[in-house]
Design an enzyme around this catalytic site. Structure first.
Site, PDB file in Angstrom:
ATOM      1  NE  ARG A   1      13.564  23.179 -14.861  1.00 59.51           N
ATOM      2  CZ  ARG A   1      12.894  24.092 -15.446  1.00 59.51           C
ATOM      3  NH1 ARG A   1      12.117  23.874 -16.253  1.00 59.51           N
ATOM      4  NH2 ARG A   1      12.584  24.765 -14.587  1.00 59.51           N
TER       5      ARG A   1
ATOM      6  CG  HIS B   1      -4.894   2.604 -61.533  1.00 59.70           C
ATOM      7  ND1 HIS B   1      -5.676   3.903 -61.626  1.00 59.70           N
ATOM      8  CD2 HIS B   1      -4.581   3.271 -62.554  1.00 59.70           C
ATOM      9  CE1 HIS B   1      -5.541   4.839 -62.926  1.00 59.70           C
ATOM     10  NE2 HIS B   1      -5.062   4.170 -64.247  1.00 59.70           N
TER      11      HIS B   1
ATOM     12  NE  ARG C   1       5.423   0.675 -68.396  1.00 55.73           N
ATOM     13  CZ  ARG C   1       5.025   0.181 -67.273  1.00 55.73           C
ATOM     14  NH1 ARG C   1       5.566  -0.556 -66.205  1.00 55.73           N
ATOM     15  NH2 ARG C   1       4.348   1.108 -67.133  1.00 55.73           N
TER      16      ARG C   1
ATOM     17  CD  GLU D   1       7.092  -5.343 -65.208  1.00 59.92           C
ATOM     18  OE1 GLU D   1       6.698  -4.496 -64.486  1.00 59.92           O
ATOM     19  OE2 GLU D   1       7.060  -5.060 -66.658  1.00 59.92           O
TER      20      GLU D   1
ATOM     21  N   GLY E   1      10.990  -3.935 -62.131  1.00 51.44           N
ATOM     22  CA  GLY E   1      10.138  -3.143 -61.613  1.00 51.44           C
ATOM     23  C   GLY E   1       9.562  -3.355 -60.594  1.00 51.44           C
ATOM     24  CB  THR E   2      10.464  -3.996 -56.761  1.00 46.38           C
ATOM     25  OG1 THR E   2      10.844  -2.176 -56.519  1.00 46.38           O
ATOM     26  CG2 THR E   2      11.777  -4.352 -56.863  1.00 46.38           C
ATOM     27  CG  ASN E   3       5.319  -0.877 -58.520  1.00 48.67           C
ATOM     28  OD1 ASN E   3       5.983  -0.852 -57.409  1.00 48.67           O
ATOM     29  ND2 ASN E   3       5.302   0.082 -59.355  1.00 48.67           N
ATOM     30  CG  ASP E   4       3.986  -6.221 -62.424  1.00 44.33           C
ATOM     31  OD1 ASP E   4       2.335  -6.162 -61.171  1.00 44.33           O
ATOM     32  OD2 ASP E   4       3.578  -4.749 -62.876  1.00 44.33           O
TER      33      ASP E   4
ATOM     34  CB  CYS F   1      12.284   1.869 -61.918  1.00 46.42           C
ATOM     35  SG  CYS F   1      11.195   0.577 -62.973  1.00 46.42           S
TER      36      CYS F   1
HETATM   37  C1  PEP Z   1       6.166  -1.881 -61.605  1.00 45.30           C
HETATM   38  O1  PEP Z   1       5.659  -3.096 -61.475  1.00 45.30           O
HETATM   39  O2  PEP Z   1       7.687  -1.870 -60.521  1.00 45.30           O
HETATM   40  C2  PEP Z   1       6.776  -0.523 -62.207  1.00 45.30           C
HETATM   41  C3  PEP Z   1       7.849  -0.252 -62.498  1.00 45.30           C
HETATM   42  O3  PEP Z   1       5.692  -1.122 -63.230  1.00 45.30           O
HETATM   43  P1  PEP Z   1       4.244  -0.384 -63.515  1.00 45.30           P
HETATM   44  O4  PEP Z   1       4.246  -0.122 -61.391  1.00 45.30           O
HETATM   45  O5  PEP Z   1       3.577   0.447 -63.825  1.00 45.30           O
HETATM   46  O6  PEP Z   1       3.550  -1.814 -63.678  1.00 45.30           O
HETATM   47 MG    MG Z   2       5.433  -3.395 -63.618  1.00 47.64          MG
END
Ligand code: PEP
Ligand code: MG
Length: 863
Positions: free
Chosen positions: A76, A419, A582, A709, A730-733, A795
């Site tokens: 095995r 989005h 926000r 952000e 806001g780590t996305n932007d 966030c």
């Molecule tokens: C971001 O930018 O990280 C954020 C939380 O805001 P949104 O995604 O709505 O731009």
């Molecule tokens: Mg944002």
């Protein structure tokens, strides 16, 4: 360094190690230590297997001598981690004409001949690599031998030492094959992972009296509930009882047919006892392979029961509840990603499926429905009671109503923070984005797959947001179940974690989900999402269209009570937990209709010609909306919007606080890049608060914070901190702007970029610690230089990702905030990070527990 012997007999005290002989060898040693009737077994080291793979040899004659005269053995695989797999087990090594004649005297000629035939067949296919189709199961021994000899031009090897040497060599080589390597690397094995092998005396399972083999486990692998499952088959070997279910017996009494419990009660009782001992001694739910040999039982092997995410949680909780493992170890045993699977329906891994396209897995879970190409069609289908999947090039606020009712969303464009992805995650709707190989032909309402298959409106597909796959038709699903085990597990995680976990929740429904998953508050309420409700959207559009200040104010006055109502419900649902709201963020043009139908409807609602609407839409459109008039820029330019929102928040807080509840709203300003922006907006918020205080006589308290952000806000956080109570990254932007990479367009090439190693991972998914992370640390340091006690958090979508949470924890942030459905994932990740950081955790607690548990193990039958 001392040379490892090529092979070692597995005894209770032998030097067997996972890292040198593999997990199976180590597990067998544990079973032997627990006094189980394991047949004599010998472990080959990784080094010995490497030697074999390189064309070298080991002393197989010496090895066989360990098994005495006329040995019959199995081999095995034993990889360092059982999950890494390995070549298949080979049984009955040592069978030959002479051996068959000898064995025939004790077990009968037909059984002996069958063993020989099985070995010839397995050897021909697995070792000599002959075509499996030439060795069907119903073939006779002589036919199998003839085929071997004809294909190989030599007689079948009769010498057990030669047979064993060839079996070992073929298994060693199979481990080095490309497919095996890719497979195990996909499961986390390092490139140089070693393989050990276990040679074990055969327990036959064939012969006179009650002989057979089976597999038993003590849990339901789907739910984790304690329940005996498995099968036993008379006159069978290995796992045949599972493969060929027809004449297999149940283990416990069963109305559907005969059972081992009835046929062979002593063996069954003994098996239960071994199961109990294995659970306590190995501190795991094990699947045990056994053989009955004319009465006596043999335990051949045990592996961890393969299990669903739900079962993994339940088993961890039960083991801890029964005192077998400590709670903190239970928490460490479940992958955070498994929790995500648990919260949503999943495609049944054993179900057949046809993948027609792939994209980015953007929101976990899977759902089946009829294809619709517009939000309106989604609403119509839903009213008819039909499940539908919304398919779009990409989504915009106009589609949100459709996303609410759709069972799943599929888009051609976009990345993990587009989005569609953000909204779907928030809603808990399965979503695949950036499926760039599909073509959507809006005009004739069709979706064309890369292979040219055409799906029309109403055709059924399944979207798997956990894998990014799009499947044709309906597929079997596993339904989620948040049972008691899950609730207990999450409560333990909450206790263990040392960084807060809040939810990004935009609507009362989101807030309710957040509460259900024990979020400690709302870390981001994207207020614009409240405007997507039918009634609010129309008024919002009227506000945007207003030429005169007075008209705009009239529209805002109508929006105020609606917003106030939404906020009040949020406060009530969160019952005193923090709620961070926000202020309005997106560019206004996102709220304007895009389709001809939408334009016509708005023209009707406003009593204007459609051409006027189109003109205005064009005037408001921005070339690069992410960098244009949005966030605080809108707040400064059209101050009435923020004033209305601030008033709605304060009035809602007063209303929600009437019963004596503490409501202290947090108000957050988006897309800040300059200190002055904060000063201006804050002074207006303060003025509005004063007005509400005067009007109501209520004692209002609130906090105002800034979303960091933009890179400039990060760099200037020292002076921005002067005017705020908290900063939330806001780590996305921030990722978008640091990379100069639009989050909606990144999906088009992200796959190629990651594949070619330009980015190690998608930075919108896992925080880019080197670049964006440096901005975060720098901003945190500068902000704390101004205000030591400033509350810092994150966030962006990264808030639900384990690696990013580790970063935030190290940086001393107070909390992370993520989509409600990711709260449990984040919570477990946070708990595991905290536990891993506890000094001497492994060395101290767990070894103590093992010692204690082994002392508690009940004595065996034989002992
Ligand atoms: C971001 O930018 O990280 C954020 C939380 O805001 P949104 O995604 O709505 O731009
Ligand atoms: Mg944002």
């Amino acid at each position: 360094m001392q040379k490892t012997p090529d092979f070692t007999e597995i005894t209770p005290t032998a030097a067997i190690e996972n890292g040198r002989h593999g997990a199976r060898a180590k597990c067998l040693q544990r079973l032997i230590r627990l006094d189980m009737p394991v047949p004599l077994s010998v472990a080959l080291s990784f080094q010995a297997v490497r030697t074999l793979a390189a064309g070298g040899s080991i002393d197989t004659t010496g090895l066989l001598r360990v098994f005495g005269e006329h040995p019959l053995v199995s081999v095995r695989p034993s990889a360092e981690t059982a999950d890494w797999g390995g070549p298949g087990t080979i049984l009955n090594i040592g069978m030959s004409a002479r051996m068959a004649a000898r064995l025939g005297e004790t077990i009968g000629a037909p059984a002996a001949e069958q063993l020989y035939r099985r070995f010839v067949q397995a050897y021909s296919v697995e070792v000599a690599r002959l075509d499996g189709e030439q060795f069907p199961a119903d073939q006779s021994l002589s036919a199998a031998l003839r085929t071997y000899e004809a294909e190989m031009d030599e007689p079948f090897p009769e010498d057990p030492a030669v047979q064993l040497a060839e079996v070992l060599r073929s298994m060693a080589r199979a481990w080095g094959g490309t497919t095996a390597r890719l497979l195990r690397q996909g499961r986390g094995a390092p490139a140089d992972a070693g393989l050990g092998l276990v040679v074990q005396r055969m327990a036959l399972g064939l012969g006179q009296g009650e002989c057979g083999s089976g597999v038993i486990q003590f849990i339901d692998p789907a739910t984790g509930a304690r329940q005996i499952t498995g099968r036993y088959k008379s006159q069978a070997q290995g796992r045949e009882a599972l493969d060929n279910g027809e004449d297999a017996l149940f283990l416990t009494r069963d109305p559907r047919g005969p059972s081992l419990e009835e046929r062979c009660p002593p063996a069954f009782e003994e098996l239960l006892e071994h199961g109990r001992r294995a659970r306590v001694g190995l501190r795991e739910e094990m699947q045990i392979e056994f053989t009955v040999e004319d009465g006596p039982l043999r335990i051949l092997d045990a592996v961890r029961v393969p299990r669903s995410a739900r079962a993994a949680v339940r088993v961890a909780v039960d083991l801890a509840d029964d005192g077998i493992i400590p709670r903190e170890e239970a928490l460490m045993r479940v992958e955070p990603s498994a929790i995500a699977q648990l919260l949503h329906p999943q495609v049944d891994p054993s179900a057949p499926k046809e993948v027609v396209a792939r994209g980015i897995a953007a929101s976990p879970g899977a759902a089946t429905g009829r294809i619709v190409f517009s939000a309106k069609a989604a609403q119509i289908e839903t009213t008819k009671g039909e499940a539908c999947v919304l398919v779009r090039h990409e989504t915009s606020p106009e589609d949100v109503r459709g996303m609410h009712v759709a069972k799943a969303v599929l888009t051609e464009r976009g990345g993990v923070t587009s989005h569609a992805a953000v909204i779907a995650r928030g809603l808990g709707v399965p979503c695949v984005v950036g499926a760039s190989t599909i073509r959507i032909r809006s005009r004739d309402k069709t979706l064309v797959t890369p292979a040219g298959q055409v799906f029309g409106e109403g055709d059924i597909i399944t979207v798997d947001g956990s894998t990014g796959e799009v499947l044709s038709g309906a597929v079997d699903m596993l339904v989620p179940a948040l049972d008691d085990g899950f609730q207990t597990f999450m409560a333990w995680a909450e206790e263990a974690g040392d960084i807060g976990v809040r939810a990004n929740a935009d609507t009362p429904a989101d807030a309710a989900t957040a509460r259900r998953f024990h979020a400690q508050g709302i870390g981001l309420c994207r207020t614009e999402h409240m405007f997507f409700e039918d009634d609010q959207l129309t008024v919002m559009r009227e506000m945007i269209f207003a030429d005169e200040r007075g008209d705009r104010q009239a529209a805002l006055d109508r929006l105020l009570p609606m917003q106030r109502d939404d906020f009040r419900r949020l406060f009530e649902i969160m019952a005193g937990r923090p709620v961070c709201i926000r202020l309005f963020d997106p560019p206004l043009h996102e709220f304007l209709p895009k389709s001809r139908d939408g334009v016509r409807q708005l023209a009707e609602a406003m009593g204007l010609p459609a051409s006027r609407i189109t003109e205005r839409v064009e005037a408001l459109s921005e070339f690069n909306p992410m960098l244009g008039m949005r966030g605080v820029r809108l707040g400064i330019t059209v101050p009435e919007i923020y004033e209305m929102q601030a008033r709605a928040i304060f009035e809602a807080a007063v209303e929600a606080g009437h019963g004596g509840a503490v409501v202290e709203p947090e108000i957050m300003i988006p897309l800040v890049s300059a200190r002055r922006e904060v000063e201006l907006v804050k002074s207006r918020i303060d003025a509005t608060a004063a007005a509400v205080r005067n009007a109501t006589g209520a004692n209002l308290s609130y906090r105002v914070g800034v979303m960091v952000e933009t890179p400039r806000a990060a760099l200037r956080s020292g002076e921005i901190a002067d005017h705020t109570d908290f900063l939330s990254f806001g780590t996305n932007d921030l990722t978008q702007m640091t990379y100069g990479l639009s989050r909606d367009d990144a999906g088009r090439f992200m796959g190629t970029y990651v594949e070619q190693g330009v980015y190690p991972v998608d930075p919108f998914h896992t925080l880019d610690v080197e670049g964006v992370g440096e901005l975060l640390l720098l901003a945190a340091e500068r902000a704390r230089g101004t205000r030591k006690d400033l509350v810092l958090s994150i966030c962006g979508e990264h808030g639900g990702n384990a690696e990013s949470i580790a970063f935030c924890r190290k940086a001393g942030f107070s909390y992370v905030s993520c989509s409600p459905y990711r709260v449990p994932v984040a919570r477990l990740a946070a708990a595991q990070l905290a536990i891993s950081d506890r000094p001497n955790r492994e060395k101290h607690t767990i070894s103590q527990w093992i010692a204690q548990m082994l002392r508690l193990a009940p004595p065996s039958h034989s002992g």
